[in-house]
Design an enzyme around this catalytic site. Structure first.
Site, PDB file in Angstrom:
ATOM      1  N   THR A 170      47.237  45.337  45.753  1.00  0.00           N
ATOM      2  CA  THR A 170      46.509  44.305  45.156  1.00  0.00           C
ATOM      3  C   THR A 170      47.240  43.208  44.609  1.00  0.00           C
ATOM      4  O   THR A 170      48.478  43.429  44.099  1.00  0.00           O
ATOM      5  CB  THR A 170      45.699  45.262  43.847  1.00  0.00           C
ATOM      6  OG1 THR A 170      45.055  46.184  44.613  1.00  0.00           O
ATOM      7  CG2 THR A 170      44.904  44.367  43.084  1.00  0.00           C
ATOM      8  N   ARG A 198      32.501  51.381  49.321  1.00  0.00           N
ATOM      9  CA  ARG A 198      33.340  51.880  48.071  1.00  0.00           C
ATOM     10  C   ARG A 198      33.769  50.465  47.215  1.00  0.00           C
ATOM     11  O   ARG A 198      34.275  49.594  47.711  1.00  0.00           O
ATOM     12  CB  ARG A 198      34.462  52.627  48.534  1.00  0.00           C
ATOM     13  CG  ARG A 198      35.376  52.936  47.217  1.00  0.00           C
ATOM     14  CD  ARG A 198      36.552  52.159  47.132  1.00  0.00           C
ATOM     15  NE  ARG A 198      37.610  52.548  45.979  1.00  0.00           N
ATOM     16  CZ  ARG A 198      38.557  51.931  45.886  1.00  0.00           C
ATOM     17  NH1 ARG A 198      38.786  50.870  46.056  1.00  0.00           N
ATOM     18  NH2 ARG A 198      39.180  52.451  44.707  1.00  0.00           N
ATOM     19  N   GLY A 224      42.180  52.768  41.873  1.00  0.00           N
ATOM     20  CA  GLY A 224      40.931  52.133  41.232  1.00  0.00           C
ATOM     21  C   GLY A 224      40.237  52.918  40.560  1.00  0.00           C
ATOM     22  O   GLY A 224      39.769  52.810  39.552  1.00  0.00           O
TER      23      GLY A 224
HETATM   24  N1  GLY Z   1      43.026  49.028  42.784  1.00  0.00           N
HETATM   25  C1  GLY Z   1      42.561  48.392  43.778  1.00  0.00           C
HETATM   26  C2  GLY Z   1      41.744  49.626  44.210  1.00  0.00           C
HETATM   27  O1  GLY Z   1      41.763  50.749  44.187  1.00  0.00           O
HETATM   28  O2  GLY Z   1      40.533  49.215  44.735  1.00  0.00           O
END
Ligand code: GLY
Length: 312
Positions: A170, A198, A224
């Site tokens: 990310t 998701r 996440g």
């Molecule tokens: N931090 C990115 C995700 O898990 O979607």
């Protein structure tokens, strides 16, 4: 005040083969964003420019190079926030645009809503003149390798980044401009092997992104589901609001999340006074910042490199 920009390029078990590309990418991104600030651009414009730079770069899990869901598709998400008036814009389940962060910025400026997803986000983007790209054009060889690795392993790790060559991350940016306004942007492809539909932490304000001119700004990266349960970005902001400095607030919230939920994360933080916090509970996190026209960067625990003065 003197502008400051900080970026991250993802926290996780980043394989050695991805280290140099990530370091090159975060240094490029921080310079792209800082250029905007030096020309009296807003913090919002600067964080968008920094994130756009990483969305084009396959070394990061955002835009081109995003990881794949179980159907082998890219589904991206992004958010952006202005600390001046707490305006936000976010998008999720984006499949056929290269720059989700720019669509999120448009949601902030042009939509009465804060978060648009899927078909509605696509329709909004088309109405605002964004060009689609073929979804396959966003898929990199490394993203395919990462999905194959996930399918072989059959389970998620403690980080968002797998151990495969496809390990990416990310991206995020936090800036303060010459007027003292703070903005934060975060963009991601999510996790390799995620279920179709998701939604993770990145488009959720308070989890992936938070900005408040009265306190500071935070962008997060990592596992996440854990980040969103812990509202990691806002947890850091709350600690700072109660008087904790940026470094300690970032470290305490990230370690607090990891000890409570076991999985790992990282965050970059800027206080309203220009103090910086960088912390990750994963093995590695690529980051870079420019402060007082000097560029600093790193990826290993307890590692800081200096690149010297940034030519303006
Ligand atoms: N931090 C990115 C995700 O898990 O979607």
């Amino acid at each position: 005040m003197k502008p400051i920009l900080i970026v991250h390029g993802g926290a996780g078990d980043i394989p050695q083969s991805r280290v140099q590309g990530k370091l090159d990418g975060v240094r490029l991104a921080v310079k792209e964003g800082y250029k905007v600030l030096l020309h009296n651009g807003s913090a919002l414009a600067a964080v968008e420019a920094a994130v756009v730079s990483m969305e084009k770069d396959e070394y990061f899990n955002a835009g081109y190079g995003s990881v794949l869901n179980l159907a082998g598709e890219v589904e991206m998400e992004a958010s952006i926030m202005s600390g001046q008036n707490l305006d936000v814009g976010a998008v999720t389940l984006i499949k056929d645009f290269l720059h989700p962060i720019s669509i999120a910025h448009k949601v902030l400026t042009d939509s009465p809503h804060s978060l648009l997803g899927g078909q509605g986000a696509k329709q909004f983007a088309l109405e605002k003149g964004f060009q689609t790209v073929p979804p396959e054009s966003l898929i990199s060889e490394n993203a395919k390798a990462a999905l194959n690795e996930f399918l072989k392993r059959g389970e998620f790790g403690r980080t968002e980044i797998g151990i495969a060559e496809g390990g990416v991350g990310t991206v995020g940016a936090v800036a303060i401009d010459t007027n003292g306004h703070i903005a934060v942007a975060t963009s991601t492809g999510g996790m390799s092997g995620k279920a179709v539909g998701r939604i993770g932490d990145t488009p959720q304000i308070g989890s992936g992104t938070y900005a408040d001119d009265n306190i500071g700004g935070v962008s997060t990266t990592g596992h996440g589901e854990s980040i969103l349960k812990y509202c990691l970005a806002h947890s850091i902001i709350k600690l700072m609001e109660n008087g904790t400095d940026a470094t300690t607030a970032t470290k305490n919230a990230v370690t607090g999340m990891t000890s409570r939920l076991k999985n790992t994360a990282g965050a970059i933080t800027l206080s309203k006074n220009g103090d910086i916090g960088i912390y990750f509970s994963s093995n590695r996190m690529a980051w870079a910042y420019i402060k007082d026209d000097k560029l600093y960067y790193g990826i290993e625990q307890n590692e800081v490199h200096e690149d010297g003065y940034v030519k303006t």
